[in-house]
Design an enzyme around this catalytic site. Structure first.
Site, mmCIF file in Angstrom:
data_model
loop_
_atom_site.group_PDB
_atom_site.id
_atom_site.type_symbol
_atom_site.label_atom_id
_atom_site.label_comp_id
_atom_site.label_asym_id
_atom_site.label_seq_id
_atom_site.Cartn_x
_atom_site.Cartn_y
_atom_site.Cartn_z
ATOM 1 N N SER A 105 0.849 -1.185 0.000
ATOM 2 C CA SER A 105 0.000 0.000 0.000
ATOM 3 C C SER A 105 0.892 1.245 0.000
ATOM 4 O O SER A 105 1.856 1.338 0.754
ATOM 5 C CB SER A 105 -0.875 -0.005 1.251
ATOM 6 O OG SER A 105 -1.672 1.163 1.314
ATOM 7 N N GLY A 106 0.603 2.181 -0.903
ATOM 8 C CA GLY A 106 1.410 3.392 -0.995
ATOM 9 C C GLY A 106 2.608 3.274 -1.908
ATOM 10 O O GLY A 106 3.397 4.219 -2.025
ATOM 11 N N SER A 107 2.764 2.139 -2.588
ATOM 12 C CA SER A 107 3.918 1.961 -3.479
ATOM 13 C C SER A 107 3.729 2.672 -4.814
ATOM 14 O O SER A 107 4.682 2.820 -5.587
ATOM 15 C CB SER A 107 4.186 0.469 -3.715
ATOM 16 O OG SER A 107 3.068 -0.165 -4.313
ATOM 17 N N SER A 177 -2.332 -7.717 -3.605
ATOM 18 C CA SER A 177 -2.158 -9.157 -3.892
ATOM 19 C C SER A 177 -0.844 -9.696 -3.335
ATOM 20 O O SER A 177 0.052 -10.057 -4.099
ATOM 21 C CB SER A 177 -2.260 -9.422 -5.393
ATOM 22 O OG SER A 177 -1.475 -8.530 -6.157
#
Length: 269
Positions: A105-107, A177
């Site tokens: 998350s946030g990548s 995922s």
């Protein structure tokens, strides 16, 4: 397994030249690099032959032999149409495939997905984005974030992505995922060479510093359990790697993926 690194048969973007960025592309069983496919269309099949195919009588005995049970569905039969994927690809002048973007998350998955879609659209190519959060507004609104719900979320998106690819569309799936087995299950849904996995390898500390949704703060305070990267693992491939203080703009990363699609023949029928 084949890797696209700084050198290759295409003109690399600034990102591709970096030793911190590479694309590893995996396929179904063999996990080798993608290659262009020589598609042959049935669009010009003689009308008489098509009529014979469509008009052939199917006896009750034959029908029962064709019927299948899939999951909880019984006595179902696959109905084949004379217009197939090859015909749709020729019409769109591109090859249908799934670009599966994964990472913490946030990548930057959603941002990169939009940049890639915009870049392909500018080249006259039809794409559609299946964003993990967006799909939860409708199709997957009945799912939570327990392990089994997250697996089902990925499974459903994989099935929808498969339909988009069969339609000849370049489908961009963008979701965390984290488990390799779930990604492999989606890969197995597609024909060989039609699943392109893109991992945004951004350090946890960078993602946590961004924290666009405030989720890392909630996870650190114990208000969210099973959060990927904090108290739940991520099992990665390696695709686009960035390091703190050396992050590339989404447009540059998108160009790297587009260069790969061009080199492998995905942007033409």
């Amino acid at each position: 397994m084949a890797a696209i690194q700084g050198a290759g048969p295409f003109s690399p973007s600034p990102l591709a030249k970096s030793r911190f960025a590479r694309i590893v592309l995996e396929t179904n069983a063999t996990r080798i690099g993608l290659h262009g496919v020589d598609f042959r269309s049935s669009f010009l099949k003689p009308i008489k032959a098509m009529a014979n195919d469509c008009g052939a009588a199917v006896s009750g005995k034959n029908l029962s032999q064709m019927a299948k049970t899939v999951g909880k569905a019984t006595n179902i039969v696959w109905h084949k149409c004379s217009v197939d994927k090859c015909d749709r690809q020729q019409l769109l002048e591109q090859k249908g495939c799934v670009i599966w973007m994964t990472g913490l998350s946030g990548s930057g998955k959603s941002t990169l997905a939009c940049a890639l879609s915009r870049g392909l659209h500018a080249r006259g190519k039809l794409t559609y984005i299946l964003d993990g959060d967006n799909v939860r507004h409708g199709l997957n609104s009945d799912l939570g974030f327990k392990a089994e719900d997250r697996a089902e979320n990925i499974r459903r998106i994989g099935e929808v992505a498969k339909l988009f690819a069969d339609a000849g569309i370049i489908c961009i799936a963008s979701l965390i995922s984290p488990y390799r087995k779930d990604r492999d299950a989606c890969r197995a849904l597609l024909p060989e060479r039609d699943f392109i996995e893109v991992f945004l390898d951004v350090p946890l500390e960078v993602c946590e510093a961004r924290d666009p949704k405030g989720l890392y703060k909630l996870a650190r305070s114990g208000k969210i359990k099973g959060f990927t990267g904090i108290d739940d693992p991520y099992e990665p491939p390696i695709v686009l790697r960035q390091k703190a203080g050396n992050c590339f703009p989404p447009s540059a990363m998108a160009e790297t993926v587009i260069s790969y699609l061009e080199e492998k023949g995905y942007l033409q029928a």
